[in-house]
Design a protein around this motif. Structure first.
Motif, PDB file in Angstrom:
ATOM      1  N   UNK A   1       4.357  -7.525   0.639  1.00 23.37           N
ATOM      2  CA  UNK A   1       4.448  -7.876   2.095  1.00 23.37           C
ATOM      3  C   UNK A   1       4.706  -6.394   2.818  1.00 23.37           C
ATOM      4  N   UNK A   2       4.373  -5.580   2.281  1.00 19.89           N
ATOM      5  CA  UNK A   2       4.026  -4.214   2.597  1.00 19.89           C
ATOM      6  C   UNK A   2       3.024  -3.394   1.601  1.00 19.89           C
ATOM      7  N   UNK A   3       2.288  -2.863   2.093  1.00 21.49           N
ATOM      8  CA  UNK A   3       1.078  -1.945   1.495  1.00 21.49           C
ATOM      9  C   UNK A   3       0.374  -0.808   2.074  1.00 21.49           C
ATOM     10  N   UNK A   4      -0.169   0.165   1.326  1.00 16.66           N
ATOM     11  CA  UNK A   4      -0.894   1.733   2.091  1.00 16.66           C
ATOM     12  C   UNK A   4      -1.325   1.606   0.682  1.00 16.66           C
ATOM     13  N   UNK A   5      -2.721   2.179   1.305  1.00 20.63           N
ATOM     14  CA  UNK A   5      -3.990   2.584   0.642  1.00 20.63           C
ATOM     15  C   UNK A   5      -3.601   4.035   1.352  1.00 20.63           C
ATOM     16  N   UNK A   6      -3.802   5.482   0.434  1.00 18.02           N
ATOM     17  CA  UNK A   6      -4.497   6.751   1.520  1.00 18.02           C
ATOM     18  C   UNK A   6      -5.070   7.518   0.799  1.00 18.02           C
TER      19      UNK A   6
ATOM     20  N   UNK B   1      -8.538   7.437   6.966  1.00 25.18           N
ATOM     21  CA  UNK B   1      -7.895   8.120   5.890  1.00 25.18           C
ATOM     22  C   UNK B   1      -6.629   7.049   5.063  1.00 25.18           C
ATOM     23  N   UNK B   2      -5.960   6.556   5.896  1.00 22.97           N
ATOM     24  CA  UNK B   2      -5.058   5.876   5.341  1.00 22.97           C
ATOM     25  C   UNK B   2      -4.910   4.223   5.964  1.00 22.97           C
ATOM     26  N   UNK B   3      -4.654   3.141   5.706  1.00 27.79           N
ATOM     27  CA  UNK B   3      -4.262   1.854   6.152  1.00 27.79           C
ATOM     28  C   UNK B   3      -2.771   2.008   5.385  1.00 27.79           C
TER      29      UNK B   3
ATOM     30  N   UNK C   1      -4.865  11.650  20.895  1.00 20.93           N
ATOM     31  CA  UNK C   1      -4.296  11.051  19.304  1.00 20.93           C
ATOM     32  C   UNK C   1      -3.276   9.842  19.594  1.00 20.93           C
ATOM     33  N   UNK C   2      -3.114   9.376  20.230  1.00 21.16           N
ATOM     34  CA  UNK C   2      -2.334   8.502  20.622  1.00 21.16           C
ATOM     35  C   UNK C   2      -3.208   6.796  20.066  1.00 21.16           C
ATOM     36  N   UNK C   3      -5.030   7.134  20.248  1.00 18.25           N
ATOM     37  CA  UNK C   3      -6.375   6.123  20.049  1.00 18.25           C
ATOM     38  C   UNK C   3      -6.420   6.454  19.153  1.00 18.25           C
ATOM     39  N   UNK C   4      -6.455   7.668  18.526  1.00 11.21           N
ATOM     40  CA  UNK C   4      -7.198   7.569  16.612  1.00 11.21           C
ATOM     41  C   UNK C   4      -6.613   6.692  15.819  1.00 11.21           C
ATOM     42  N   UNK C   5      -7.245   6.678  15.410  1.00 15.81           N
ATOM     43  CA  UNK C   5      -6.730   4.957  14.154  1.00 15.81           C
ATOM     44  C   UNK C   5      -7.649   5.871  12.741  1.00 15.81           C
ATOM     45  N   UNK C   6      -7.837   6.154  12.799  1.00 12.49           N
ATOM     46  CA  UNK C   6      -7.378   7.304  11.220  1.00 12.49           C
ATOM     47  C   UNK C   6      -7.166   6.661  10.567  1.00 12.49           C
ATOM     48  N   UNK C   7      -6.223   7.043  10.544  1.00 11.16           N
ATOM     49  CA  UNK C   7      -4.233   6.249   9.987  1.00 11.16           C
ATOM     50  C   UNK C   7      -4.036   5.206  10.385  1.00 11.16           C
TER      51      UNK C   7
ATOM     52  N   UNK D   1      -1.418 -10.312  15.929  1.00 11.11           N
ATOM     53  CA  UNK D   1      -1.365  -8.788  14.926  1.00 11.11           C
ATOM     54  C   UNK D   1      -0.837  -8.011  15.790  1.00 11.11           C
ATOM     55  N   UNK D   2      -0.623  -6.275  15.164  1.00 10.37           N
ATOM     56  CA  UNK D   2      -0.491  -5.382  16.115  1.00 10.37           C
ATOM     57  C   UNK D   2      -0.512  -4.466  16.066  1.00 10.37           C
ATOM     58  N   UNK D   3      -1.498  -3.477  16.028  1.00 13.38           N
ATOM     59  CA  UNK D   3      -2.570  -2.116  14.880  1.00 13.38           C
ATOM     60  C   UNK D   3      -2.197  -0.725  16.269  1.00 13.38           C
ATOM     61  N   UNK D   4      -0.848  -0.274  15.404  1.00 21.55           N
ATOM     62  CA  UNK D   4      -0.582   1.342  15.522  1.00 21.55           C
ATOM     63  C   UNK D   4      -1.692   2.597  15.481  1.00 21.55           C
ATOM     64  N   UNK D   5      -1.362   3.370  15.595  1.00 25.02           N
ATOM     65  CA  UNK D   5      -1.625   4.891  15.042  1.00 25.02           C
ATOM     66  C   UNK D   5      -0.309   5.114  14.405  1.00 25.02           C
ATOM     67  N   UNK D   6      -0.713   6.082  12.744  1.00 21.27           N
ATOM     68  CA  UNK D   6      -0.440   6.903  12.199  1.00 21.27           C
ATOM     69  C   UNK D   6       0.385   6.013  10.855  1.00 21.27           C
ATOM     70  N   UNK D   7       2.156   6.443  10.512  1.00 22.69           N
ATOM     71  CA  UNK D   7       1.603   6.125   9.163  1.00 22.69           C
ATOM     72  C   UNK D   7       3.623   4.991   9.109  1.00 22.69           C
ATOM     73  N   UNK D   8       3.312   4.927   7.932  1.00 24.01           N
ATOM     74  CA  UNK D   8       4.743   3.936   7.478  1.00 24.01           C
ATOM     75  C   UNK D   8       5.232   4.401   6.402  1.00 24.01           C
TER      76      UNK D   8
END
Length: 204
Positions: free
Chosen positions: A184-189, A73-75, A27-33, A87-94
Motif C-alpha cells: 500500500x506504500x511504494x517508493x523507488x528512488x 529521480x523518484x516515485x 519548484x512546485x511544478x517540478x515532478x522529478x520527484x 488520483x492526486x499527483x504532487x511534487x515531493x517525497x514521502x
C-alpha cells in the motif's frame, strides 16, 4: 487531477518579489520527484505498481517526462480505498514508514529483455534473506537503484520477486505472482552510490 500548491502570498507586479514567486511555482511544478496518491473503489484488488505504470505514462504524454523518464529521480505512491475515487499527483517525497522486516542488496537490476532468469535469481535471494512465513498484512516497499534505466520499467520485475515475502497471489497464473495487493506504500528512488539494487520492506 493534478494538484499544485505554492506557499506564501501570491505576487503580481511586485518586481522585487516576482522572480522568487516564479521560482516557487517552478519548484512546485517540478515532478522529478513525484508522489502519486491513489484512491480506489472499496475491495478492489489492483497492485500498486500496476497503478503507477499507466499514471506515469500519462504524465509523460502530458509533457512532464521524455522517453525513459530521464528527468525522474523518484516515485512515491500510496493506495487507499476511499471515495471519491481518483488520483492526486504532487511534487515531493514521502517519509519512509517504520516496521522493517526485510533489507536486501543485489548486484544487478532486471535486464530490459528476457528477465526470467534474473527474476528467479532475485526471488531466490529474497527467500534466503527472508526466512519467515509470508506476511498477511499491509506492507510498504522502498527501492533504491544506481541504474539509469527507467524507474517505471524497473518496478514490475523487482516486485515480481517478492513472493517469499508476500506469499503467492491466489489468482496468480504466472511463475512469478506475489500477492502484491498487500503493498500500500511504494517508493523507488535513483541514488548515486551503493549497490545496483536495494530493497527494504516492512509492515504498515
Amino acid at each position: 487531477m493534478f494538484r499544485m500548491e505554492v506557499a506564501g502570498s501570491p505576487v503580481g507586479g511586485e518586481d522585487a518579489k516576482e522572480k522568487q514567486w516564479m521560482d516557487q511555482i517552478a519548484t512546485a511544478n517540478d515532478l522529478s520527484n513525484v508522489i502519486l496518491r491513489f484512491q480506489i473503489e472499496p475491495n478492489r484488488n489492483v497492485h500498486l505498481d500496476n497503478l503507477v505504470r499507466p499514471a506515469m505514462h500519462a504524465l509523460k504524454r502530458a509533457g512532464y517526462y521524455h522517453d525513459g523518464f530521464r528527468e525522474l529521480n523518484s516515485i512515491a505512491a500510496t493506495r487507499a480505498w476511499n471515495e471519491p475515487e481518483g488520483l492526486v499527483v504532487e511534487s515531493g517525497f514521502l517519509n519512509q514508514p517504520r516496521g522493517e522486516v526485510l533489507d536486501i542488496e543485489w548486484r544487478s537490476v532486471p535486464p530490459s529483455e528476457s528477465a526470467g532468469d534474473w527474476k528467479q535469481e532475485w526471488t531466490n535471494a529474497i527467500a534466503e534473506s527472508y526466512n519467515s512465513p509470508p506476511i498477511s498484512q499491509p506492507a510498504w516497499v522502498a527501492i533504491t537503484t544506481t541504474s539509469r534505466r527507467s524507474l517505471v520499467d524497473l518496478l514490475g520485475p523487482i516486485i515480481n520477486g517478492l513472493e517469499p515475502l508476500l506469499g503467492r497471489d491466489p489468482a496468480g497464473s504466472n511463475p512469478f505472482s506475489p500477492n502484491a495487493n498487500l503493498i500500500q506504500w511504494l517508493h523507488v528512488r535513483r541514488v548515486e552510490a551503493g549497490e545496483p539494487l536495494r530493497l527494504v520492506a516492512g509492515l504498515l
